[in-house]
Write a protein that holds these residues in place. Structure first.
Motif, PDB file in Angstrom:
ATOM      1  N   THR A   1       0.839  -1.191   0.000  1.00 52.29           N
ATOM      2  CA  THR A   1       0.000   0.000   0.000  1.00 52.29           C
ATOM      3  C   THR A   1       0.879   1.248   0.000  1.00 52.29           C
ATOM      4  O   THR A   1       1.899   1.286   0.678  1.00 52.29           O
ATOM      5  CB  THR A   1      -0.890   0.002   1.271  1.00 52.29           C
ATOM      6  N   ALA A   2       0.462   2.241  -0.764  1.00 50.69           N
ATOM      7  CA  ALA A   2       1.170   3.524  -0.752  1.00 50.69           C
ATOM      8  C   ALA A   2       0.347   4.529   0.039  1.00 50.69           C
ATOM      9  O   ALA A   2      -0.875   4.581  -0.103  1.00 50.69           O
ATOM     10  CB  ALA A   2       1.384   4.026  -2.170  1.00 50.69           C
TER      11      ALA A   2
ATOM     12  N   ALA B   1       4.761   4.522  -6.270  1.00 47.11           N
ATOM     13  CA  ALA B   1       3.458   4.011  -5.835  1.00 47.11           C
ATOM     14  C   ALA B   1       2.833   3.153  -6.932  1.00 47.11           C
ATOM     15  O   ALA B   1       2.294   2.070  -6.664  1.00 47.11           O
ATOM     16  CB  ALA B   1       2.544   5.175  -5.482  1.00 47.11           C
ATOM     17  N   ALA B   2       2.935   3.621  -8.174  1.00 43.66           N
ATOM     18  CA  ALA B   2       2.324   2.871  -9.280  1.00 43.66           C
ATOM     19  C   ALA B   2       3.041   1.545  -9.515  1.00 43.66           C
ATOM     20  O   ALA B   2       2.408   0.538  -9.824  1.00 43.66           O
ATOM     21  CB  ALA B   2       2.366   3.710 -10.547  1.00 43.66           C
ATOM     22  N   ALA B   3       4.361   1.554  -9.372  1.00 40.88           N
ATOM     23  CA  ALA B   3       5.126   0.331  -9.648  1.00 40.88           C
ATOM     24  C   ALA B   3       5.004  -0.682  -8.530  1.00 40.88           C
ATOM     25  O   ALA B   3       5.168  -1.877  -8.751  1.00 40.88           O
ATOM     26  CB  ALA B   3       6.592   0.703  -9.862  1.00 40.88           C
ATOM     27  N   LEU B   4       4.726  -0.211  -7.313  1.00 35.70           N
ATOM     28  CA  LEU B   4       4.778  -1.107  -6.162  1.00 35.70           C
ATOM     29  C   LEU B   4       3.413  -1.496  -5.607  1.00 35.70           C
ATOM     30  O   LEU B   4       3.163  -2.670  -5.330  1.00 35.70           O
ATOM     31  CB  LEU B   4       5.592  -0.423  -5.048  1.00 35.70           C
ATOM     32  N   ALA B   5       2.550  -0.499  -5.439  1.00 30.85           N
ATOM     33  CA  ALA B   5       1.379  -0.721  -4.588  1.00 30.85           C
ATOM     34  C   ALA B   5       0.152  -1.211  -5.345  1.00 30.85           C
ATOM     35  O   ALA B   5      -0.049  -0.869  -6.508  1.00 30.85           O
ATOM     36  CB  ALA B   5       1.048   0.582  -3.863  1.00 30.85           C
ATOM     37  N   GLN B   6      -0.657  -2.001  -4.643  1.00 27.92           N
ATOM     38  CA  GLN B   6      -1.969  -2.367  -5.204  1.00 27.92           C
ATOM     39  C   GLN B   6      -3.027  -1.368  -4.748  1.00 27.92           C
ATOM     40  O   GLN B   6      -4.120  -1.310  -5.286  1.00 27.92           O
ATOM     41  CB  GLN B   6      -2.400  -3.753  -4.706  1.00 27.92           C
TER      42      GLN B   6
ATOM     43  N   THR C   1      -4.657   1.376  -6.737  1.00 31.50           N
ATOM     44  CA  THR C   1      -3.677   2.347  -7.236  1.00 31.50           C
ATOM     45  C   THR C   1      -4.101   2.976  -8.559  1.00 31.50           C
ATOM     46  O   THR C   1      -4.040   4.196  -8.727  1.00 31.50           O
ATOM     47  CB  THR C   1      -2.318   1.639  -7.418  1.00 31.50           C
ATOM     48  N   ALA C   2      -4.539   2.148  -9.489  1.00 34.77           N
ATOM     49  CA  ALA C   2      -4.894   2.663 -10.817  1.00 34.77           C
ATOM     50  C   ALA C   2      -6.002   3.700 -10.716  1.00 34.77           C
ATOM     51  O   ALA C   2      -6.013   4.689 -11.448  1.00 34.77           O
ATOM     52  CB  ALA C   2      -5.337   1.512 -11.714  1.00 34.77           C
ATOM     53  N   GLU C   3      -6.919   3.465  -9.779  1.00 33.93           N
ATOM     54  CA  GLU C   3      -8.050   4.370  -9.637  1.00 33.93           C
ATOM     55  C   GLU C   3      -7.598   5.737  -9.123  1.00 33.93           C
ATOM     56  O   GLU C   3      -8.056   6.773  -9.596  1.00 33.93           O
ATOM     57  CB  GLU C   3      -9.050   3.743  -8.654  1.00 33.93           C
ATOM     58  N   VAL C   4      -6.684   5.733  -8.150  1.00 31.42           N
ATOM     59  CA  VAL C   4      -6.243   6.999  -7.553  1.00 31.42           C
ATOM     60  C   VAL C   4      -5.247   7.722  -8.467  1.00 31.42           C
ATOM     61  O   VAL C   4      -5.366   8.917  -8.705  1.00 31.42           O
ATOM     62  CB  VAL C   4      -5.591   6.748  -6.173  1.00 31.42           C
ATOM     63  N   LEU C   5      -4.285   6.983  -8.984  1.00 29.90           N
ATOM     64  CA  LEU C   5      -3.169   7.633  -9.670  1.00 29.90           C
ATOM     65  C   LEU C   5      -3.413   7.882 -11.164  1.00 29.90           C
ATOM     66  O   LEU C   5      -2.561   8.440 -11.837  1.00 29.90           O
ATOM     67  CB  LEU C   5      -1.883   6.817  -9.499  1.00 29.90           C
ATOM     68  N   SER C   6      -4.549   7.462 -11.666  1.00 29.38           N
ATOM     69  CA  SER C   6      -4.787   7.719 -13.085  1.00 29.38           C
ATOM     70  C   SER C   6      -5.773   8.856 -13.303  1.00 29.38           C
ATOM     71  O   SER C   6      -5.907   9.364 -14.400  1.00 29.38           O
ATOM     72  CB  SER C   6      -5.306   6.451 -13.776  1.00 29.38           C
ATOM     73  N   GLY C   7      -6.454   9.252 -12.256  1.00 26.53           N
ATOM     74  CA  GLY C   7      -7.535  10.202 -12.449  1.00 26.53           C
ATOM     75  C   GLY C   7      -7.212  11.635 -12.126  1.00 26.53           C
ATOM     76  O   GLY C   7      -7.954  12.542 -12.499  1.00 26.53           O
TER      77      GLY C   7
ATOM     78  N   GLY D   1      -7.861   4.180 -19.713  1.00 24.47           N
ATOM     79  CA  GLY D   1      -7.508   2.792 -19.405  1.00 24.47           C
ATOM     80  C   GLY D   1      -6.910   2.624 -18.022  1.00 24.47           C
ATOM     81  O   GLY D   1      -6.415   1.556 -17.676  1.00 24.47           O
ATOM     82  N   GLN D   2      -6.965   3.658 -17.220  1.00 23.52           N
ATOM     83  CA  GLN D   2      -6.374   3.657 -15.869  1.00 23.52           C
ATOM     84  C   GLN D   2      -4.921   3.170 -15.896  1.00 23.52           C
ATOM     85  O   GLN D   2      -4.446   2.530 -14.960  1.00 23.52           O
ATOM     86  CB  GLN D   2      -7.217   2.803 -14.914  1.00 23.52           C
ATOM     87  N   ALA D   3      -4.234   3.479 -16.992  1.00 19.12           N
ATOM     88  CA  ALA D   3      -2.832   3.056 -17.091  1.00 19.12           C
ATOM     89  C   ALA D   3      -1.969   4.021 -16.293  1.00 19.12           C
ATOM     90  O   ALA D   3      -2.065   5.231 -16.457  1.00 19.12           O
ATOM     91  CB  ALA D   3      -2.400   3.053 -18.547  1.00 19.12           C
TER      92      ALA D   3
END
Lengths: 539, 293
Positions: free
Chosen positions: A336-337, A474-479, A495-501, A517-519
């Motif tokens: 977790t980040a 955070a993106a590379a490590l955390a779920q 992570t994808a939800e928080v860090l892509s938006g 794509g929440q990439a």
């Protein structure tokens, strides 16, 4: 006349055999914005110290060649004289403030120039407003956080409006918002005042778009001096660890040339029809705070959290609330980040979870012991030899056995961090390991090594919680990402939800793709773009 | 700048007059052992601290001073054989010879202890009210090296304290708790001390980078005029020094501890003690009233 020029400058620190700088020749013209980068121990900080006159006047050692700063030859002029033309900010903000209050600190360089009281007062006010630290003016420096200290030290370096500014990783302690603001401020000073900037930075994605040129140092030699886009092309071939996430995204998608920033990347993608022209959309609001993440809901129902807390509140003696009713639970093996602005309460939360501080209210429960790696790994090292810190088995586990006889102060930053991690993880396996800003000042190679190590821990069932400003980490490590604001968890989502938006709390890949794509990582983004190219190419 | 305008008078006044004020209190405590005078200086010191909002710093200093002072009192009681009021007679002891514990020796020991506490408290008040930044600025051109050393020392206290705090937290993060007791403490102290030189070099480098060494004089006519707070504190400080001079010249508040404790306390001593308190507290009280008006 150049603002700064190096002519075949070489330098060796006292007592060292290898030169830290070798035959460096480069010039920075007035009004240029130059970024200097390179892997750890490549000579970046030494270059900056040579430009400020600390090398060799302050550190001693052997120097050859010539450095001229604003017309002053450093062979004849020391740091005091050079301070009249160049403002310098070194790495550690803790030792970068010398007065007792913020106002006095900002006034100090102006007073040293012999300015009138009115000019000093105006200068203090202006720089405080420029760096948004006006509310700190009366505060004692001892009460400031690392990020605040860094801004104050930067203010002191800029207060006298020097013609040249030398900065060594000024954003290392800042959250993404403050870091971006700082780079924009530098750009503004550069454009409006014509201030030449030499900025040393590991996180190139933050500053490359603003740079006129990028210098790359490797083993003390200047190996690249080119505009950002050319430098990224060079990096792809020679030092991939220096590529920005956007450049890696383009490489994965097979696109050229590598972009120097988000704007350029988006324009290229639009021209290829891979992105619509609309402004980046919010790919979805981060989910509201909840006790358990999507990841943890997938865990076996009977599984107990590795670490949890309920109703955690922490107040300072003066009544200020740092944490407010924090609820959190980390499942075994979960990564977790923990993100949030400077002063949001991240470090305090980690300290309470690890039992270092007591909460004012609330309860912390853990399966077994909780390991905490604090921000400065050097603080763990108190013995004369590396093997005095931990046993030989731990040294071998962390690949440090060859350094057993070395003094802990003589090893590199990355090695120090591995050793500190070895110290906190030695003995009984912890149920959770907490890390506070572990990638500060780290290059991407060292970051990759840390991620692998944390993945191993996680695979063994240890929950990992990392407080970080580094969205790429955070993106590379955390779920899962927890977003802390004003002492409360305001978002708790994958992570994808928080860090892509978002914009500030988003990876460069997500900003380039506008959250599509929440990439979040270049790998995910590259796959998405390739898929689009395949669809478009299909008849 | 108006950064300190809301501060109490003693904190707001310029460092030179604050230093003189503190020096006067310390000098009074050094010059007299008469309990009434020491109590008057103590009352003046704690009163001034309270009016200046720095009583917390004083409390810390006094907590540190009391064990030291008590030790001094006991040592004086044991080692000094003067005095006629024998409390306990040990007879002839090896090395010590005849050992008598006398009431006078203990009483004088406690007065010495009181003096130590008052001196430390007055010194702590001085440290709390004198702005080290102002000292650094004023000393820069006249005594560059001293100012540099003072600035380094002032700054290093904070830096090393935070280093020690962080290292202690890191020690507690070790799986075994980092050990405890004297060895762990020694390791910590050794480690902080080992890093002190590096830290001092970093701070000194910053002073250089901020142009401290250039010693450029401020423009003429840019001197700050004496404000009301400055004048009030200066008047109090000079008043205290005048009282010190008068007391010393006329042999006021003398007393003989041995052979029999004889503390003369007549109207002169009472008046003298009252004047010390009034003079010391005049600045913080009158200065504040003047500001409210």
């Amino acid at each position: 006349m150049s603002s700064l020029s190096f002519e075949r400058f070489s330098y060796t620190y006292p007592g060292k055999d290898r030169p830290a700088l070798r035959e460096v020749s480069v010039a920075i013209e007035a009004g240029e914005f130059v970024v200097c980068t390179g892997l750890s121990a490549s000579g970046k900080s030494t270059l900056l110290r040579a430009a400020s006159g600390l090398v060799p006047h302050f550190h001693g050692g052997v120097a050859s060649g010539r450095v001229v700063v604003g017309g002053l030859d450093t062979r004849d002029h020391g740091p005091g004289d050079l301070a009249q033309v160049a403002g310098t900010l070194l790495q550690d903000p803790e030792t970068q403030v010398v007065m007792q209050t913020v106002g006095a600190e900002l006034a100090f360089p102006l007073e040293n120039r012999g300015l009138s009281r009115a000019a000093v007062a105006r200068g203090v006010e202006e720089i405080a407003l420029t760096l948004s630290i006006a509310e700190l003016l009366e505060r004692p420096v001892d009460e400031l956080s690392g990020g605040e200290l860094q801004r104050v030290a930067l203010g002191a370096a800029l207060a006298a409006r020097p013609a040249l500014v030398l900065l060594d990783e000024p954003t290392s302690q800042l959250d993404p918002v403050a870091g971006d603001e700082l780079i924009w401020t530098l750009r503004r000073l550069n454009e409006e005042w014509g201030t030449a900037v030499l900025l040393i930075e590991h996180r190139l994605e933050r500053c490359l778009a603003h740079a006129d040129r990028v210098l790359v140092l490797s083993d003390g030699e200047l190996v690249c001096d080119a505009p950002p886009s050319e430098m990224l092309g060079w990096a792809a071939e020679h030092q991939p660890a220096l590529q920005t996430p956007a450049a890696r995204l383009f490489e994965r998608a097979g696109l050229r040339p590598p972009p120097s920033g988000v704007k350029e990347a988006r324009a290229t993608l639009q021209s290829h029809g891979l992105l619509d022209g609309a402004a980046p959309s919010d790919a979805g609001e981060p989910a509201p705070a909840r006790g358990r993440s999507r990841w943890s809901r997938r865990a076996e129902p009977a599984e107990q959290p590795a670490l949890s807390c309920r109703g955690l509140t922490f107040e300072l003696p003066d009544g200020r609330e740092v944490l407010n009713n924090v609820e959190l639970s980390l499942m075994p093996g979960e990564q977790t980040a923990l993100m949030g602005r400077n002063g949001a309460g991240k470090s305090t939360l980690l300290r309470i979870l690890a039992g270092l501080n007591d909460a004012t209210e609330g309860k912390v429960e853990s399966e077994s012991r909780v390991a905490l790696l604090l921000q400065n790994p050097g603080d763990y090292l108190i013995h004369e030899r590396v093997d005095g810190e931990v046993g030989a088995d731990v040294l071998a586990d962390f690949g440090l056995e060859e350094l057993a006889a070395s003094h802990p102060r003589d090893i590199s930053g990355g090695q120090r961090q591995r050793l500190a991690l070895g110290i906190v993880l030695s003995g009984e396996r912890p149920s959770a390991v907490l890390l506070d800003e572990p990638t500060r000042g780290m290059d991407r190679a060292a970051k990759g090594d840390l991620i692998s190590r944390l993945n191993e821990l996680s695979a063994a069932g240890t929950a990992v919680l990392v407080a970080t400003h580094d969205t790429e980490l955070a993106a590379a490590l955390a779920q899962r990402v927890l977003l802390l604001s004003g002492g409360r968890i305001v978002a708790d989502a994958p992570t994808a939800e928080v860090l892509s938006g978002g914009w500030h709390f988003a990876t460069e890949t997500a900003r380039v793709l506008g959250g599509q794509g929440q990439a979040c990582t270049p790998e995910e983004g590259g796959a998405l773009l390739r898929a689009r190219m395949t669809i478009e190419a299909a008849p | 700048m108006n950064a300190r305008s809301k501060s109490p008078v003693l904190v707001r006044a310029r460092s030179s007059v604050c230093a003189l004020y503190g020096f006067a209190l310390v000098a009074l405590a050094l010059a007299f052992t008469h309990p009434l005078i020491l109590l008057a200086v103590a009352a003046a010191t704690f009163g001034a601290a309270r009016l200046s909002g720095v009583q917390r710093q004083l409390r810390g200093a006094v907590r540190f001073a009391i064990p030291l002072a008590l030790m001094l009192a006991v040592i004086n009681g044991i080692l000094v054989r003067d005095g006629v009021t024998v409390l306990w007679r040990f007879g002839d002891l090896p090395f010590f010879g005849q050992l008598d514990l006398t009431g006078e020796a203990f009483a004088y020991g406690f007065l010495l202890a009181l003096r130590v506490v008052v001196i430390i408290a007055a010194s702590a008040l001085t440290v709390a009210i004198v702005d080290p930044d102002d000292v650094l600025r004023r000393m820069r051109r006249s005594a560059f090296r001293s100012a540099l050393t003072a600035a380094l020392a002032t700054r290093m206290i904070g830096v090393l304290t935070r280093d020690a705090r962080r290292m202690d937290q890191a020690r507690r993060c070790r799986p075994d708790g980092g050990g405890s007791g004297r060895r762990a403490q020694l390791l910590m102290v050794g480690s902080v001390a080992a890093g002190a030189l590096d830290r001092a070099v970093d701070v000194a480098a910053t002073l250089e980078l901020r142009g401290y060494a250039t010693r450029v004089a401020p423009p003429r006519g840019d001197r700050v005029p004496y404000a009301r707070a400055d004048r009030a504190v200066l008047a109090s400080a000079l008043g205290l020094l005048a009282l010190l001079l008068i007391g010393a010249t006329f042999g006021l508040a003398n007393f003989e501890p041995y052979p029999r404790l004889n503390i003369a306390t007549d109207l002169t001593e009472l008046l003298y003690a009252a004047l010390i308190v009034l003079t010391a507290l005049a600045a913080p009280i009158v200065g504040e009233r003047g500001r409210r008006r």
